[in-house]
Design a protein around this motif. Structure first.
Motif, short mmCIF file in Angstrom:
data_model
loop_
_atom_site.label_atom_id
_atom_site.label_comp_id
_atom_site.label_asym_id
_atom_site.label_seq_id
_atom_site.Cartn_x
_atom_site.Cartn_y
_atom_site.Cartn_z
N UNK A 177 -18.16 12.96 36.86
CA UNK A 177 -16.69 12.62 36.68
C UNK A 177 -15.94 12.90 35.90
N UNK A 178 -14.56 12.82 36.08
CA UNK A 178 -13.82 13.39 35.01
C UNK A 178 -13.58 12.38 33.66
N UNK A 179 -13.74 10.96 34.02
CA UNK A 179 -13.98 10.15 32.80
C UNK A 179 -15.23 10.51 32.18
N UNK A 180 -16.30 10.59 32.50
CA UNK A 180 -17.36 10.87 31.75
C UNK A 180 -17.35 12.16 30.85
N UNK A 181 -16.73 13.13 31.58
CA UNK A 181 -16.42 14.33 31.05
C UNK A 181 -15.42 14.33 29.90
N UNK A 182 -14.57 13.47 29.96
CA UNK A 182 -13.44 13.47 28.81
C UNK A 182 -14.13 12.71 27.72
N UNK A 183 -14.85 11.63 28.19
CA UNK A 183 -15.73 10.76 27.21
C UNK A 183 -16.74 11.90 26.23
N UNK A 184 -17.49 12.57 26.80
CA UNK A 184 -18.28 13.45 26.21
C UNK A 184 -17.37 14.35 25.41
N UNK A 185 -16.11 14.88 25.77
CA UNK A 185 -15.45 15.77 24.92
C UNK A 185 -14.87 15.27 23.53
N UNK A 186 -14.52 13.99 23.82
CA UNK A 186 -13.82 13.15 22.81
C UNK A 186 -15.02 12.87 21.61
N UNK A 187 -16.18 12.41 22.18
CA UNK A 187 -17.52 12.49 21.17
C UNK A 187 -17.73 13.92 20.53
N UNK A 188 -17.55 14.99 21.17
CA UNK A 188 -17.76 16.33 20.59
C UNK A 188 -16.85 16.53 19.56
N UNK A 189 -15.39 16.04 19.65
CA UNK A 189 -14.42 16.35 18.66
C UNK A 189 -14.84 15.62 17.24
N UNK A 190 -15.75 14.37 17.25
CA UNK A 190 -16.05 13.86 16.17
C UNK A 190 -17.49 14.24 15.84
N UNK A 191 -17.96 14.95 16.38
CA UNK A 191 -19.30 15.61 16.14
C UNK A 191 -19.41 16.33 14.75
N UNK A 192 -20.51 15.94 13.88
CA UNK A 192 -20.80 16.54 12.77
C UNK A 192 -19.38 16.82 12.05
N UNK A 193 -19.30 18.01 11.36
CA UNK A 193 -18.01 18.52 10.87
C UNK A 193 -17.53 19.53 11.58
#
Ligand code: GTP
Length: 243
Positions: A177-193
């Motif tokens: 669902x779009x919310x889960x997808x958005x949450x994953x993308x938000x996490x990826x932005x802060x992922x590693x460097x």
């Protein structure tokens, strides 16, 4: 820690061996800067999966050059190249074994802590821990039945355990669902460097906040830009948006 890589496609064409007719990719040019997220959109068969499969050299180009951090990938050690790049395929590949074993696959040295971190980023930790046996839960024939979206989240988590420089998501968020997808993308932005991310999608909403979006049509790039730019300038993009 890893850093995102720069990826350059220069006049890249590609045809599958033995296939007749037009090449699957024709004169592809684009640059993806370190840490950028590039969305790739286009109708079925337009060449999206073929394009990304050239980056870890699953296939070699028929013409043109692909560079990772300025180096022609034809001159890189394939094992090292593939170590930097994680592809999450369209169809999740999970095997009979525990969730923990499935997430560790391809990265045997990962600790349970690293695995849990990755699962949290992929929005999988919640449903995993809701199983009585948590990360020890068996998958496969004699194991739990997962939904398509849960499988996709495990596949994404597995890729993140590897802490890649380049993360390629090949249409693997379609069942979310779009919310889960958005949450994953938000996490990826802060992922590693800052991982460099290529995200193939069917839905405009999946790619509209990407730094750049590549629009594919019949093996060619027919538009590159932000959502706003493409809405004004790319007919194919507008058609996908309206469909
Ligand atoms: P969807 O995944 O359906 O959205 O398509 P796509 O945009 O990812 O296109 P893809 O790169 O999968 O396919 C582009 C063209 O290459 C199509 O005409 C496919 O039939 C063809 N193709 C894909 N994989 C292979 C292959 O392994 N061998 C051959 N000969 N052709 C292939």
């Amino acid at each position: 820690g890893r850093q995102g890589c720069q990826i350059d496609f220069e006049n890249v064409s590609f045809a599958y061996e033995g296939a007749s007719g037009d090449p699957v990719l024709k004169n592809i040019n684009f640059t993806c800067l370190p840490g950028e997220t590039i969305g790739i959109i286009g109708s079925t068969g337009s060449g999206k999966s073929s394009l990304v499969s050239l980056i870890p050299r699953f296939y070699d180009t028929s013409a043109g050059t692909i560079r990772v951090d300025g180096v022609d990938i034809g001159k890189l050690d394939p094992a090292k190249l593939r170590d930097q790049i994680a592809i999450v395929p369209q169809k999740s590949i999970l095997f009979s074994g525990t969730i923990e074993e499935n997430l560790r696959w391809g990265n045997e040295h990962a600790t349970l802590d690293e695995i849990m971190q990755a699962a949290k980023m992929a929005e999988a930790h919640g449903f995993i821990t809701s199983f009585p046996e948590g990360y020890e839960t068996m998958l496969g024939q004699r194991g739990v039945n997962l939904s398509g979206g849960q499988k996709q989240r495990l596949s994404i988590a597995r890729a993140l355990v590897r802490k890649p420089d380049v993360l390629i998501l090949d249409d693997c968020t379609s069942a979310l669902d779009t919310t889960t997808e958005t949450n994953i993308k938000e996490s990826l932005k802060s992922f590693a460097s800052g991982v460099t991310c290529l995200l193939i999608a069917q839905r405009i909403t999946s790619v509209m906040d990407a730094d750049k979006i590549i629009v594919m049509d019949d093996g060619e790039i027919v538009g590159i830009g932000t959502h706003e730019t493409l809405m004004k300038s790319c007919r194919v993009y507008v058609e996908i948006f309206q469909s």
